[in-house]
Design a protein around this motif. Structure first.
Motif, PDB file in Angstrom:
ATOM      1  N   GLU A   1      26.427 -64.232  33.453  1.00 48.83           N
ATOM      2  CA  GLU A   1      27.516 -63.577  34.150  1.00 48.83           C
ATOM      3  C   GLU A   1      27.057 -62.028  34.513  1.00 48.83           C
ATOM      4  OE1 GLU A   1      32.316 -62.202  36.318  1.00 48.83           O
ATOM      5  OE2 GLU A   1      31.825 -63.882  34.890  1.00 48.83           O
ATOM      6  N   ALA A   2      27.413 -62.122  32.537  1.00 46.77           N
ATOM      7  CA  ALA A   2      26.873 -60.541  32.143  1.00 46.77           C
ATOM      8  C   ALA A   2      25.295 -60.039  32.695  1.00 46.77           C
ATOM      9  CB  ALA A   2      27.498 -60.267  30.693  1.00 46.77           C
ATOM     10  N   GLY A   3      24.598 -61.494  31.964  1.00 44.20           N
ATOM     11  CA  GLY A   3      23.301 -60.881  32.140  1.00 44.20           C
ATOM     12  C   GLY A   3      23.281 -60.705  34.032  1.00 44.20           C
ATOM     13  N   ARG A   4      23.551 -61.044  34.955  1.00 45.92           N
ATOM     14  CA  ARG A   4      23.480 -60.934  36.179  1.00 45.92           C
ATOM     15  C   ARG A   4      23.991 -59.849  36.547  1.00 45.92           C
ATOM     16  NH1 ARG A   4      25.547 -65.902  37.625  1.00 45.92           N
ATOM     17  NH2 ARG A   4      27.498 -64.801  37.860  1.00 45.92           N
ATOM     18  N   SER A   5      24.722 -58.672  35.501  1.00 44.90           N
ATOM     19  CA  SER A   5      25.729 -57.558  36.079  1.00 44.90           C
ATOM     20  C   SER A   5      25.266 -56.386  35.247  1.00 44.90           C
ATOM     21  CB  SER A   5      26.786 -58.151  35.613  1.00 44.90           C
ATOM     22  OG  SER A   5      27.405 -58.600  36.507  1.00 44.90           O
ATOM     23  N   THR A   6      23.603 -56.862  34.757  1.00 49.29           N
ATOM     24  CA  THR A   6      23.414 -55.525  33.194  1.00 49.29           C
ATOM     25  C   THR A   6      21.659 -55.992  33.556  1.00 49.29           C
ATOM     26  OG1 THR A   6      25.305 -56.512  32.105  1.00 49.29           O
ATOM     27  CG2 THR A   6      23.657 -55.225  30.887  1.00 49.29           C
TER      28      THR A   6
ATOM     29  N   MET B   1      15.149 -57.849  24.387  1.00 49.81           N
ATOM     30  CA  MET B   1      15.684 -57.573  25.978  1.00 49.81           C
ATOM     31  C   MET B   1      15.723 -59.007  27.069  1.00 49.81           C
ATOM     32  SD  MET B   1      14.112 -54.089  27.178  1.00 49.81           S
ATOM     33  CE  MET B   1      11.967 -54.721  27.790  1.00 49.81           C
ATOM     34  N   THR B   2      17.147 -59.950  26.204  1.00 50.71           N
ATOM     35  CA  THR B   2      16.836 -61.035  26.664  1.00 50.71           C
ATOM     36  C   THR B   2      18.815 -60.981  26.829  1.00 50.71           C
ATOM     37  OG1 THR B   2      17.239 -61.904  24.672  1.00 50.71           O
ATOM     38  CG2 THR B   2      15.324 -61.813  26.496  1.00 50.71           C
ATOM     39  N   VAL B   3      18.917 -61.925  27.739  1.00 54.45           N
ATOM     40  CA  VAL B   3      20.377 -62.098  27.129  1.00 54.45           C
ATOM     41  C   VAL B   3      20.703 -63.461  26.104  1.00 54.45           C
ATOM     42  CG1 VAL B   3      22.406 -63.835  28.963  1.00 54.45           C
ATOM     43  CG2 VAL B   3      20.472 -62.447  29.611  1.00 54.45           C
ATOM     44  N   PRO B   4      21.621 -62.984  25.386  1.00 54.13           N
ATOM     45  CA  PRO B   4      21.584 -63.638  24.165  1.00 54.13           C
ATOM     46  C   PRO B   4      21.775 -65.338  24.399  1.00 54.13           C
ATOM     47  CG  PRO B   4      23.607 -62.182  24.252  1.00 54.13           C
ATOM     48  CD  PRO B   4      22.344 -62.315  25.465  1.00 54.13           C
ATOM     49  N   THR B   5      21.468 -66.196  23.276  1.00 58.47           N
ATOM     50  CA  THR B   5      21.937 -67.234  23.545  1.00 58.47           C
ATOM     51  C   THR B   5      23.448 -67.655  23.468  1.00 58.47           C
ATOM     52  OG1 THR B   5      21.594 -68.045  21.251  1.00 58.47           O
ATOM     53  CG2 THR B   5      19.990 -68.257  22.628  1.00 58.47           C
TER      54      THR B   5
ATOM     55  N   THR C   1      20.163 -56.271  25.453  1.00 58.40           N
ATOM     56  CA  THR C   1      21.385 -57.075  25.192  1.00 58.40           C
ATOM     57  C   THR C   1      22.248 -57.582  24.770  1.00 58.40           C
ATOM     58  OG1 THR C   1      19.261 -58.454  23.713  1.00 58.40           O
ATOM     59  CG2 THR C   1      20.492 -59.155  22.798  1.00 58.40           C
ATOM     60  N   GLU C   2      22.993 -55.460  23.995  1.00 58.78           N
ATOM     61  CA  GLU C   2      23.533 -55.276  23.011  1.00 58.78           C
ATOM     62  C   GLU C   2      25.096 -55.221  24.851  1.00 58.78           C
ATOM     63  OE1 GLU C   2      25.409 -51.538  20.838  1.00 58.78           O
ATOM     64  OE2 GLU C   2      22.956 -51.983  20.842  1.00 58.78           O
ATOM     65  N   ALA C   3      24.417 -54.494  25.425  1.00 54.80           N
ATOM     66  CA  ALA C   3      25.108 -54.302  26.370  1.00 54.80           C
ATOM     67  C   ALA C   3      25.298 -55.898  27.207  1.00 54.80           C
ATOM     68  CB  ALA C   3      24.374 -53.887  27.568  1.00 54.80           C
ATOM     69  N   VAL C   4      24.542 -57.100  27.449  1.00 53.33           N
ATOM     70  CA  VAL C   4      24.735 -57.887  28.059  1.00 53.33           C
ATOM     71  C   VAL C   4      25.962 -58.479  27.297  1.00 53.33           C
ATOM     72  CG1 VAL C   4      24.018 -60.866  28.420  1.00 53.33           C
ATOM     73  CG2 VAL C   4      22.753 -58.715  29.132  1.00 53.33           C
ATOM     74  N   SER C   5      26.153 -58.690  25.728  1.00 56.80           N
ATOM     75  CA  SER C   5      26.617 -59.400  24.543  1.00 56.80           C
ATOM     76  C   SER C   5      28.366 -58.568  24.583  1.00 56.80           C
ATOM     77  CB  SER C   5      26.546 -59.060  23.116  1.00 56.80           C
ATOM     78  OG  SER C   5      25.689 -59.300  22.647  1.00 56.80           O
ATOM     79  N   ASN C   6      28.644 -57.718  25.257  1.00 62.35           N
ATOM     80  CA  ASN C   6      29.784 -56.860  25.430  1.00 62.35           C
ATOM     81  C   ASN C   6      30.285 -57.290  26.366  1.00 62.35           C
ATOM     82  OD1 ASN C   6      30.781 -55.216  22.799  1.00 62.35           O
ATOM     83  ND2 ASN C   6      28.236 -54.667  22.839  1.00 62.35           N
TER      84      ASN C   6
END
Length: 102
Positions: A30-35, A1-5, A45-50
């Protein structure tokens, strides 16, 4: 459960491989802050990526390259304007209700 590189992101979405790494990293941040991980749990991680892919695809569409949109044209607004945003919404729809509002 991390923001992907950025490397992990490009492996998952190679269509963004030609973008500058700082642009990809900015979208991931930006996606990591919103998720929030507490809300998304095992699919964080999947949500941040998408969401990052949606952010990047809408930016790219704005400059005319139209990566990721249906038939080269966005259908809808907001998250429905890209396939990635639609996947983010699908993931969000599968979450148990927790009282959080995203």
């Amino acid at each position: 459960m991390t923001v992907p590189t950025s490397t992990e992101f490009i492996q998952r979405f190679p269509e963004f491989g030609e973008l500058a790494l700082p642009v990809i990293e900015g979208a991931l941040t930006e996606a990591g802050r919103s998720t929030p991980a507490a809300f998304w749990g095992a699919i964080h991680t999947e949500a941040v990526s998408n969401l990052a892919a949606h952010i990047l695809s809408t930016r790219v569409m704005q400059i005319g390259l139209q990566v990721g949109s249906q038939s080269g044209q966005p259908l809808g607004t907001g998250l429905t304007a890209s396939l990635y945003g639609q996947e983010y919404e699908r993931l969000k729809g599968n979450l148990a209700l927790s009282g959080f509002a995203l």
